[in-house]
Design an enzyme around this catalytic site. Sequence first.
Site, PDB file in Angstrom:
ATOM      1  N   LYS A 187       0.866  -1.181   0.000  1.00 21.45           N
ATOM      2  CA  LYS A 187       0.000   0.000   0.000  1.00 21.45           C
ATOM      3  C   LYS A 187       0.900   1.228   0.000  1.00 21.45           C
ATOM      4  O   LYS A 187       1.964   1.225   0.613  1.00 21.45           O
ATOM      5  CB  LYS A 187      -0.851   0.017   1.277  1.00 21.45           C
ATOM      6  CG  LYS A 187      -2.078   0.879   1.168  1.00 21.45           C
ATOM      7  CD  LYS A 187      -3.223   0.124   0.542  1.00 21.45           C
ATOM      8  CE  LYS A 187      -4.427   1.003   0.323  1.00 21.45           C
ATOM      9  NZ  LYS A 187      -5.573   0.255  -0.205  1.00 21.45           N
ATOM     10  N   GLY A 244     -24.352   2.641  -3.246  1.00 24.64           N
ATOM     11  CA  GLY A 244     -23.472   3.316  -4.207  1.00 24.64           C
ATOM     12  C   GLY A 244     -23.012   2.313  -5.259  1.00 24.64           C
ATOM     13  O   GLY A 244     -23.767   1.427  -5.677  1.00 24.64           O
TER      14      GLY A 244
HETATM   15  P1  NAD Z   1     -19.620   4.539  -3.037  1.00 23.83           P
HETATM   16  O1  NAD Z   1     -19.118   5.842  -2.534  1.00 23.83           O
HETATM   17  O2  NAD Z   1     -19.971   4.383  -4.477  1.00 23.83           O
HETATM   18  O3  NAD Z   1     -20.928   4.107  -2.215  1.00 23.83           O
HETATM   19  C1  NAD Z   1     -21.052   4.263  -0.838  1.00 23.83           C
HETATM   20  C2  NAD Z   1     -22.512   4.606  -0.562  1.00 23.83           C
HETATM   21  O4  NAD Z   1     -22.723   4.598   0.851  1.00 23.83           O
HETATM   22  C3  NAD Z   1     -22.886   6.002  -1.060  1.00 23.83           C
HETATM   23  O5  NAD Z   1     -24.055   5.920  -1.865  1.00 23.83           O
HETATM   24  C4  NAD Z   1     -23.119   6.798   0.236  1.00 23.83           C
HETATM   25  O6  NAD Z   1     -24.119   7.809   0.073  1.00 23.83           O
HETATM   26  C5  NAD Z   1     -23.565   5.695   1.167  1.00 23.83           C
HETATM   27  N1  NAD Z   1     -23.427   5.990   2.584  1.00 23.83           N
HETATM   28  C6  NAD Z   1     -22.465   6.702   3.226  1.00 23.83           C
HETATM   29  N2  NAD Z   1     -22.724   6.752   4.548  1.00 23.83           N
HETATM   30  C7  NAD Z   1     -23.859   6.053   4.749  1.00 23.83           C
HETATM   31  C8  NAD Z   1     -24.617   5.728   5.905  1.00 23.83           C
HETATM   32  N3  NAD Z   1     -24.283   6.174   7.119  1.00 23.83           N
HETATM   33  N4  NAD Z   1     -25.735   4.986   5.751  1.00 23.83           N
HETATM   34  C9  NAD Z   1     -26.123   4.554   4.532  1.00 23.83           C
HETATM   35  N5  NAD Z   1     -25.436   4.835   3.398  1.00 23.83           N
HETATM   36  C10 NAD Z   1     -24.312   5.572   3.511  1.00 23.83           C
HETATM   37  O7  NAD Z   1     -18.520   3.467  -2.563  1.00 23.83           O
HETATM   38  P2  NAD Z   1     -18.378   1.963  -3.063  1.00 23.83           P
HETATM   39  O8  NAD Z   1     -17.316   1.893  -4.074  1.00 23.83           O
HETATM   40  O9  NAD Z   1     -19.739   1.419  -3.335  1.00 23.83           O
HETATM   41  O10 NAD Z   1     -17.789   1.263  -1.750  1.00 23.83           O
HETATM   42  C11 NAD Z   1     -18.627   0.896  -0.665  1.00 23.83           C
HETATM   43  C12 NAD Z   1     -17.794   0.159   0.390  1.00 23.83           C
HETATM   44  O11 NAD Z   1     -17.207  -0.999  -0.218  1.00 23.83           O
HETATM   45  C13 NAD Z   1     -16.630   0.956   0.972  1.00 23.83           C
HETATM   46  O12 NAD Z   1     -16.461   0.568   2.311  1.00 23.83           O
HETATM   47  C14 NAD Z   1     -15.441   0.486   0.138  1.00 23.83           C
HETATM   48  O13 NAD Z   1     -14.227   0.637   0.849  1.00 23.83           O
HETATM   49  C15 NAD Z   1     -15.797  -0.971  -0.043  1.00 23.83           C
HETATM   50  N6  NAD Z   1     -15.162  -1.616  -1.196  1.00 23.83           N
HETATM   51  C16 NAD Z   1     -15.350  -1.129  -2.443  1.00 23.83           C
HETATM   52  C17 NAD Z   1     -14.767  -1.774  -3.534  1.00 23.83           C
HETATM   53  C18 NAD Z   1     -14.988  -1.298  -4.946  1.00 23.83           C
HETATM   54  O14 NAD Z   1     -14.629  -2.026  -5.885  1.00 23.83           O
HETATM   55  N7  NAD Z   1     -15.575  -0.141  -5.170  1.00 23.83           N
HETATM   56  C19 NAD Z   1     -13.961  -2.912  -3.323  1.00 23.83           C
HETATM   57  C20 NAD Z   1     -13.801  -3.410  -2.031  1.00 23.83           C
HETATM   58  C21 NAD Z   1     -14.407  -2.744  -0.977  1.00 23.83           C
END
Ligand code: NAD
Length: 355
Positions: A81, A185
């Site tokens: 990282k 999201g």
């Molecule tokens: P994103 O920003 O597209 O979506 C996150 C969503 O959560 C948003 O719509 C936001 O409005 C909502 N949110 C924030 N706080 C909230 C709350 N208190 N209650 C309800 N909803 C809330 O992010 P993402 O890419 O979908 O990632 C989501 C999670 O998955 C994160 O923890 C990220 O680290 C993890 N993750 C993502 C990936 C990836 O490929 N994108 C891979 C592994 C892990």
Amino acid sequence: MTAFWTEPDFDDHEMVHFVRDRESGLTAIIAVHSSHLGPGAGGTRFWHYPNPKDGLRDALRLSRGMSYKNAMAGLPMGGGKAVILADEARTKTPELLAAFGDAVEGLNGRYVTAEDVGISEADMVAVSQRTSHVSGLPVSGQGSAGGDPGPFTSYGIYLGIKAAVQHRLGTDSMAGVRVALQGTGSVGGGVARLLAKDGAKLTLADINKDSVTALAQELGAEVVDPQAIMTTPCDVFSPNALGAILNEESIAKLDTQIVAGGANNQLARSAHGQVLFERGILYAPDYVINAGGIISVATEYLARREGRTGSVDEVNALIEQIPGRLERIWQASEQGATSPDVVADRMAQELIGRG
Ligand code: NAD
């Protein structure tokens, strides 16, 4: 900054590389926890840390997390990282990204970088002008690996939820299974769409009211207030927003049989895996179920090293191994009366030669 080997998060990291480039203003830490299975792979975080020690801690903690995640994803990659210590104004210049690319190149492939918080696909394209040890670049054609990892992460979580339902509820049909999703999201929205196709009964919550309402209408789902999602009666609670949401208080109020979702670091502390286990809630360890994105990113990189373009089919074939891996974790957990997160950590440690 104190010596990294006195840090509580130092776990025999193989390399902690401190980078300073006066001209561009770059200050960065590149940590490789383990290269037992391959080059240390993990994204670059661009963040302002009022106390730089917190940046070092993130680099150490997140690189170890990537060792475990990559190992459990079956990838020939170690864990690494990078953290770029941004100034308060988060000034990101082409010169700074170029200097970072040079620093990665200087490590001759011991570390492979990609996007993380604060770093976009366009930033990675800039970094790739200076080093080939980059992944997460724009997709190069129809059916090619790469691009936005979100849909791949969603696919793995969807398959993991189905495996959990099979394991706990004894059915391979999602029809009528009640799933409460926190966060709709990129990842959560994708999971919701896949589950809706199978006839699952969805309850959605997101702080973005407009987008969650539109998605609920599209899928015929219910919406609840974000405050209420963790107490919604359901068969599966799927956290796809924030980390550290599972603590004594929230676990006591869960009304579910399964917790399976994509958010990173869902357990507020590692002991909370045991709390879930004692409540009889089946937990899918986060870094195992959410590995679809890193599988896509790694496949893109490894294929490019071989002078070819990776395919979506290759990526999906690897993602389709996630359910079997979860099943092995749950079986070992039940046989050994140990929580699944602890079982997963032990399996990962074995795989990286630190068992
Ligand atoms: P994103 O920003 O597209 O979506 C996150 C969503 O959560 C948003 O719509 C936001 O409005 C909502 N949110 C924030 N706080 C909230 C709350 N208190 N209650 C309800 N909803 C809330 O992010 P993402 O890419 O979908 O990632 C989501 C999670 O998955 C994160 O923890 C990220 O680290 C993890 N993750 C993502 C990936 C990836 O490929 N994108 C891979 C592994 C892990």
